[in-house]
Design a protein around this motif. Structure first.
Motif, PDB file in Angstrom:
ATOM      1  N   ASN A  68       0.853  -1.342   0.103  1.00  0.00           N
ATOM      2  CA  ASN A  68      -0.010  -0.116  -0.237  1.00  0.00           C
ATOM      3  C   ASN A  68       0.685   1.458  -0.087  1.00  0.00           C
ATOM      4  N   SER A  69       2.079   1.189   0.161  1.00  0.00           N
ATOM      5  CA  SER A  69       3.041   2.452   0.521  1.00  0.00           C
ATOM      6  C   SER A  69       3.235   3.021  -0.889  1.00  0.00           C
ATOM      7  N   GLY A  70       3.277   2.357  -2.040  1.00  0.00           N
ATOM      8  CA  GLY A  70       3.677   3.047  -3.253  1.00  0.00           C
ATOM      9  C   GLY A  70       5.302   3.432  -3.396  1.00  0.00           C
ATOM     10  N   ALA A  71       6.050   2.728  -2.314  1.00  0.00           N
ATOM     11  CA  ALA A  71       7.403   3.163  -1.960  1.00  0.00           C
ATOM     12  C   ALA A  71       8.403   2.060  -2.899  1.00  0.00           C
ATOM     13  N   ALA A  72       8.741   2.426  -3.918  1.00  0.00           N
ATOM     14  CA  ALA A  72       9.294   1.563  -4.842  1.00  0.00           C
ATOM     15  C   ALA A  72      10.644   1.012  -4.125  1.00  0.00           C
ATOM     16  N   VAL A  73      11.307   1.767  -3.168  1.00  0.00           N
ATOM     17  CA  VAL A  73      12.444   1.361  -2.372  1.00  0.00           C
ATOM     18  C   VAL A  73      12.282  -0.036  -1.803  1.00  0.00           C
ATOM     19  N   LEU A  74      11.087  -0.246  -1.612  1.00  0.00           N
ATOM     20  CA  LEU A  74      10.515  -1.491  -0.661  1.00  0.00           C
ATOM     21  C   LEU A  74      10.672  -2.831  -1.571  1.00  0.00           C
ATOM     22  N   VAL A  92      13.285  -5.804  -0.699  1.00  0.00           N
ATOM     23  CA  VAL A  92      13.378  -6.521   0.418  1.00  0.00           C
ATOM     24  C   VAL A  92      11.934  -7.507   0.292  1.00  0.00           C
ATOM     25  N   VAL A  93      10.862  -6.839  -0.413  1.00  0.00           N
ATOM     26  CA  VAL A  93       9.749  -7.566  -0.695  1.00  0.00           C
ATOM     27  C   VAL A  93      10.015  -8.627  -1.561  1.00  0.00           C
ATOM     28  N   ARG A  94      10.798  -8.537  -2.573  1.00  0.00           N
ATOM     29  CA  ARG A  94      10.999  -9.638  -3.346  1.00  0.00           C
ATOM     30  C   ARG A  94      11.859 -10.818  -2.797  1.00  0.00           C
ATOM     31  N   LEU A 122       4.663  -7.246  -4.249  1.00  0.00           N
ATOM     32  CA  LEU A 122       5.744  -6.954  -5.382  1.00  0.00           C
ATOM     33  C   LEU A 122       5.013  -6.335  -6.353  1.00  0.00           C
ATOM     34  N   GLY A 123       3.543  -7.021  -6.577  1.00  0.00           N
ATOM     35  CA  GLY A 123       2.775  -6.668  -7.892  1.00  0.00           C
ATOM     36  C   GLY A 123       2.355  -5.262  -7.669  1.00  0.00           C
ATOM     37  N   GLU A 124       2.208  -4.784  -6.490  1.00  0.00           N
ATOM     38  CA  GLU A 124       1.783  -3.138  -6.192  1.00  0.00           C
ATOM     39  C   GLU A 124       2.973  -2.283  -6.374  1.00  0.00           C
ATOM     40  N   LEU A 125       4.084  -3.035  -5.960  1.00  0.00           N
ATOM     41  CA  LEU A 125       5.406  -1.902  -5.989  1.00  0.00           C
ATOM     42  C   LEU A 125       5.882  -2.135  -7.348  1.00  0.00           C
ATOM     43  N   ASP A 126       6.203  -3.313  -8.117  1.00  0.00           N
ATOM     44  CA  ASP A 126       7.212  -3.285  -9.130  1.00  0.00           C
ATOM     45  C   ASP A 126       6.399  -4.433 -10.307  1.00  0.00           C
ATOM     46  N   PRO A 127       5.726  -4.110 -10.953  1.00  0.00           N
ATOM     47  CA  PRO A 127       4.718  -5.059 -11.709  1.00  0.00           C
ATOM     48  C   PRO A 127       5.759  -5.689 -12.539  1.00  0.00           C
TER      49      PRO A 127
END
Length: 385
Positions: A312-318, A321-323, A341-346
């Motif tokens: 939900n953050s919209g913070a691509a920097v995360l 670590v999510v991956r 990951l789908g939300e941050l980096d499709p």
């Protein structure tokens, strides 16, 4: 000691032990609560909390748990926060922990003081007694209302004229026949602030809660994947939710609970960075949350919550670590990592999906890789609403 002075002395001693509120009710005073409990259970509003149904007869009345009880001493300990619990709503890269869980485990603190008060009472008027705080089938809120500590508000929690919505409740059951106090009077009036504040519409009607829709339930009690229906609404809440409590107008009379050192927020829990939390393995999780109620839900459920907040953050920097959590041994963590990951980096999500989908052996995680599969991850996966 004169019997007619015992009730006053109990209340004075309760205050000395750190309780902000103390009242007395007859053991049968909250009889209607048992009827409401059974209706709530019949509607399925307890969700995964199967223990609520399993011991419903004991929970329905004090005598159902302990037939010898004659009086209930209801007690409240304030945990009123010094800072606005909603201040971090837009701080997307930090996690929001419910006020009650930012300090020491209230179960330990309140029970220790209940035992101290019980020991004092046994010395003054020897009689069997039992102490309870949240871990036994006891309906603390209706009993507290019956004992005059306040009233159950439209958010179903106890509201106090002096302490707002910020009381930890405990009870002492005793075979003594004590003079009861009058019940609390409902002063909610036409106010509906708590109903409007709920991010997931968990109140089907005032004074009624569908726990299956409640963020506190979803992040603490529910063990499986967070239903897609509610993921956006979680925002950056990673343990519990204070919204309905925090907007209660009666909070303006509550004084910050400075006297209760154990409830003072730990610096690392007031605004924890998601990037730090997501890196916790099991050993680190246990170390960080030693002495905290958060430890009770375990690392997998907590990291699941943090991943939803990350998504939900919209913070691509995360994303990095999510991956890394796509390989987590806990399926509930892997599934939440897929969604985040789908939300941050499709783009990276698509690459990882091609590599991982066919080898994933958990059905829920495969659903996440498959995307929005109708009905599988909706709230109906838990129970119909």
């Amino acid at each position: 000691m004169a019997a007619d002075n015992l009730e006053a002395r109990i209340k004075a001693q309760a205050a000395a032990f750190g309780f902000a509120a103390c009242g007395i009710a007859a053991a049968a005073a909250a009889s209607a609560a048992g009827v409401r409990l059974r209706e709530w259970l019949d509607e399925g509003h307890h969700g995964d909390m199967i223990w609520m149904a399993a011991r419903a007869d004991e929970r329905a009345s004090p005598a159902g748990l302990w037939p010898a009880v004659r009086s209930v001493i209801a007690l409240g300990m304030s945990y009123a926060p010094a800072a606005d619990p909603l201040r971090l709503a837009s701080a997307s890269e930090v996690g929001r922990v419910s006020v009650y869980a930012q300090g020491g485990d209230y179960h330990d603190v309140v029970k220790r003081q209940l035992k101290a008060l019980g020991g004092w009472l046994a010395a003054q008027a020897p009689a069997p007694l039992k102490v309870f705080v949240d871990t036994a089938p006891v309906m603390e809120k209706p009993l507290a209302e019956a004992a005059g500590l306040g009233w159950q508000g439209k958010h179903t929690n106890l509201v106090s004229r002096s302490d707002g919505s910020w009381l930890f409740l405990g009870a002492i059951y005793t075979t003594l026949t004590l003079t009861p106090d009058g019940p609390g009077r409902d002063l909610c009036g036409s106010c509906a602030a708590c109903q409007r504040a709920c991010p997931t519409d968990a109140f089907p009607a005032p004074y009624r809660l569908d726990a299956r829709r409640c963020i506190s339930y979803l992040t603490i009690e529910h063990a499986g994947p967070i239903p897609r229906t509610f993921r956006r609404a979680l925002g950056n809440r990673i343990y519990g939710c204070d919204d309905c409590l925090a907007v209660c107008p009666w909070n303006k009379f509550a004084q910050a609970a400075a006297a209760q050192i154990a409830f003072q927020p730990r610096a690392e829990l007031t605004a924890p960075a998601l990037t730090d939390l997501l890196r916790l393995d099991d050993a680190a999780f246990r170390q960080v949350f030693a002495g905290s109620p958060i430890k009770r839900i375990g690392r997998a459920r907590f990291i699941r919550n943090c991943l939803i907040a990350a998504g939900n953050s919209g913070a691509a920097v995360l994303a990095a670590v999510v991956r890394g959590l796509l390989d987590d041994p806990a399926a509930v963590v892997r599934g939440a990592a897929v969604w985040a990951l789908g939300e941050l980096d499709p783009r990276t999500w698509a690459i990882e999906r091609a590599a991982r989908l066919q080898t994933e052996d958990d059905a829920d995680v495969r659903v996440e890789w498959d995307g929005n599969v109708a009905g599988v991850m909706d709230v109906s996966a838990i129970s119909p609403v």
